[in-house]
Design a protein around this motif. Structure first.
Motif, PDB file in Angstrom:
ATOM      1  N   UNK A   1       0.808  -1.225   0.000  1.00 20.61           N
ATOM      2  CA  UNK A   1       0.000   0.000   0.000  1.00 20.61           C
ATOM      3  C   UNK A   1       0.839   1.271   0.000  1.00 20.61           C
ATOM      4  N   UNK A   2       2.157   1.120   0.110  1.00 18.76           N
ATOM      5  CA  UNK A   2       3.022   2.293   0.301  1.00 18.76           C
ATOM      6  C   UNK A   2       3.261   3.103  -0.958  1.00 18.76           C
ATOM      7  N   UNK A   3       3.086   2.475  -2.121  1.00 17.52           N
ATOM      8  CA  UNK A   3       3.424   3.159  -3.368  1.00 17.52           C
ATOM      9  C   UNK A   3       4.919   3.258  -3.608  1.00 17.52           C
ATOM     10  N   UNK A   4       5.721   2.558  -2.838  1.00 14.48           N
ATOM     11  CA  UNK A   4       7.177   2.665  -2.943  1.00 14.48           C
ATOM     12  C   UNK A   4       7.819   1.484  -3.668  1.00 14.48           C
ATOM     13  N   UNK A   5       7.023   0.526  -4.140  1.00 18.05           N
ATOM     14  CA  UNK A   5       7.563  -0.640  -4.826  1.00 18.05           C
ATOM     15  C   UNK A   5       7.548  -0.434  -6.334  1.00 18.05           C
ATOM     16  N   UNK A   6       8.552  -0.976  -7.005  1.00 17.80           N
ATOM     17  CA  UNK A   6       8.548  -1.014  -8.459  1.00 17.80           C
ATOM     18  C   UNK A   6       7.545  -2.076  -8.919  1.00 17.80           C
ATOM     19  N   UNK A   7       7.370  -2.196 -10.240  1.00 18.29           N
ATOM     20  CA  UNK A   7       6.458  -3.226 -10.748  1.00 18.29           C
ATOM     21  C   UNK A   7       6.932  -4.613 -10.319  1.00 18.29           C
ATOM     22  N   UNK A   8       8.249  -4.854 -10.421  1.00 13.03           N
ATOM     23  CA  UNK A   8       8.784  -6.145  -9.980  1.00 13.03           C
ATOM     24  C   UNK A   8       8.629  -6.300  -8.471  1.00 13.03           C
TER      25      UNK A   8
END
Length: 598
Positions: free
Chosen positions: A382-389
């Motif tokens: 939910x953080x929005x801090x991850x890349x697509x991978x």
């Protein structure tokens, strides 16, 4: 020495994300790390030639590189093994860092650069190829990485000569024969699976774990390590076969650490030392088995992150990590999630293979780590801090944990495991979650005017995570864990406390009541502690625990919103007002806990 191109197929990524990964998958990670080490070694030599040409020439770094290339042609497997050494990766990263932060061609720098010759000498010794290489001691000791120190003390620059199976040291114009050092290698076999691992207490580059390394291991200590490793391997080879198979092809070095004096196991890995796990000597085989699984997860993730970015590079953002007292940035939280995914899987299986006296521990650890790791994974998603991978990776880990929620757990283990988890989170939230001052002021106004708040007044209240000084050890937290890890010891310790605490453990009356199971007395005691110390995190967390499971709306809201209730209570008291913690929580929930309005 050619550097191959490496990638991570989607199928491998998903297998690793689920906490597994075949030995073939991990073998591909090893190959990528070996190529990284070649690149690092070449960069050290090239940087030295560019910035420190005199040192580069004096230490014959180009010749050492050429020697490694020559040995590779006749003994490729031997050189591949040397190039994959965690000692080499840790040294190269540290050496590049030191070169970046110095402009001086110094004795210390030359000793560092001379490790190129030391690694080349290790390759020559293992392959039986003659050499004449410059090397340098560190603090008077000449250590061959991964093999050990020479018995002869050395001062200043020197050379190592090897020919016809004889090793000689040339120093100060004198040539003396020396015995090649031999590593402390532990080879264990169980259920048809073999693991060979070196215990390295002498290679300086392995001082990269932020914990003190043991500098010597005597014969008795080495035997104790060997016995503990063999016991842990029996557990892994039989009950955790996939982890054991992957570990056997990638983890090649254990680094003994000094004990911290508190009796707990300290363990670590380093992104620059792929293949090495550092740890204190655990108390038993089971603890070492769990530690190896935990740290192996970190090693795998470090290698994945060398191949794929999973977290964006934007700085900022701190999160709750159930296994830490301090807030963690998203990259560190990802490491924790992946490590504890492995730990959760370990206890999911191991709990069914424990003695009756240990079964409670296994079930409680499983249910606790399952809930904590899933919550942390969902925070990351939910953080929005991850890349697509990264979303794919954490999403797969989350799916695995959700599937495990269907696994049955005995009720007592569920209660004790989740109780310990709740205590940790509640203390952390009061200490680190700062509620919007505007929200607090608005609610203080409602309280003072005796108006009931609407849920919209606080339900979406913005907050921020604030760093704070790390707290010291907390006895209540340790006892809540000990309650299921070693129930007999827990009861013995609790008996040393009087009915109102104040015994050898230093428990207060409320904590003593909580641990005895007298929840009404505990709740009353924590309310009194809060009256005296409105912002005390341990008192608020204790009240959450004492009220947990009650149908009272105040108890439910307190558990979900303890930072808001504690911040509002402190503000009311600071303004000269009066409040009771549970009455305040009931007021926020739309109903006072005792039926009265403030």
């Amino acid at each position: 020495m050619a550097i191959a191109m490496h990638g991570l197929p989607k199928a491998d990524l998903l297998r690793l994300a689920g906490g597994a990964g075949t030995s073939a998958t991990v073998g591909r990670l090893c190959a990528a790390e070996r190529s990284k080490h070649i690149l690092l070694l070449h960069t050290v030599i090239a940087e030295a030639e560019s910035r420190f040409p005199e040192a580069h020439a004096a230490l014959e770094l180009a010749d050492a590189w050429e020697f490694l290339s020559r040995v590779q042609r006749c003994a490729p497997a031997t050189v591949a093994d040397v190039l994959q050494m965690p000692q080499l990766g840790a040294w190269a990263v540290g050496c590049l860092f030191r070169m970046e932060h110095t402009d001086a061609d110094s004795t210390a720098l030359r000793a560092d650069l001379a490790q190129v010759g030391a690694f080349a000498a290790v390759a020559g010794l293992r392959a039986g190829v003659a050499f004449d290489l410059p090397v340098a001691p560190v603090d008077g000791r000449l250590v061959l990485p991964g093999l050990g120190p020479l018995s002869t003390s050395v001062r200043g620059p020197c050379r190592l000569l090897y020919s016809g199976g004889k090793l000689e040291l040339v120093t100060g114009g004198t040539t003396v024969p020396v015995t090649p050092p031999r590593p402390i290698t532990v080879a264990v076999q169980h259920a048809g699976l073999t693991w060979e691992v070196d215990i390295d207490f002498s290679t300086p580059s392995l001082d990269c774990f932020r914990h003190r390394r043991l500098e010597t291991v005597d014969r008795a200590e080495a035997r104790e390590w060997s016995e503990r490793i063999a016991g842990a391997w029996r557990i892994l080879a039989v009950h955790h076969r996939s982890d054991a198979e992957s570990m056997s092809v990638s983890v090649r070095t254990l680094v003994p650490l000094e004990a911290d004096g508190r009796g707990s196991t300290v363990a670590a890995t380093s992104a620059s030392a792929f293949g090495a796990i550092a740890t204190t000597l655990p108390s038993d085989d089971l603890v070492l088995a769990e530690t190896l699984v935990h740290e192996f997860q970190h090693l795998k993730l470090c290698s994945v992150l060398d191949l794929l970015p999973l977290v964006d590079s934007v700085p900022g953002g701190l999160f709750y990590a159930p296994w830490r007292d301090d807030p963690r940035p998203p990259g560190a939280l990802l490491h924790g999630v992946y490590a504890y995914l492995g730990v959760t899987g370990f206890w999911r299986t191991q709990r069914w293979h424990l003695s009756p006296g240990q079964a409670l521990r296994g079930h409680a650890e499983f249910v606790r780590r399952r809930a904590e790791t899933l919550a942390a994974a969902e925070d990351l998603l939910a953080s929005g801090r991850l890349t697509a991978e990264g979303r794919r990776f954490v999403g797969e880990a989350s799916r695995r944990l959700r599937a495990w929620e269907r696994d049955p757990v005995p009720e007592e283990a569920r209660r004790l495991g989740l109780n310990a988890s709740l205590e940790h989170r509640a203390v952390w939230e009061v200490r680190h979650v700062a509620v919007s001052p505007d929200t607090v002021r608005r609610l203080v106004g409602h309280w003072t005017a005796r108006r009931r708040p609407r849920p919209s007044d606080w339900s979406g209240a913005p907050h921020r995570v604030r760093p704070a000084a790390r707290s010291g050890p907390r006895i209540r937290e340790r006892l809540l864990t000990l309650r299921y890890v070693d129930p007999r010891r827990f009861r013995e310790l609790l008996e040393t406390e009087g009915p109102v605490g104040g015994g050898g453990l230093g428990l207060g009356a409320a904590d003593a009541a909580l641990l005895r199971g007298d929840l009404d007395a505990a709740a009353a005691g924590y309310r009194e502690e809060i009256r005296r110390h409105p912002a005390a995190p341990e008192a608020w967390a204790g009240l959450v625990l004492a009220m947990d499971g009650r149908s009272d709306p105040a108890a439910a809201l307190l558990r979900r919103r303890v930072p808001l209730v504690s911040a509002l209570y402190a503000a009311i008291r600071a303004s000269g007002g009066a409040a009771d913690p549970l009455e305040l929580a009931g007021w926020l929930a739309g109903r006072a806990s005792d039926g009265r309005t403030p």
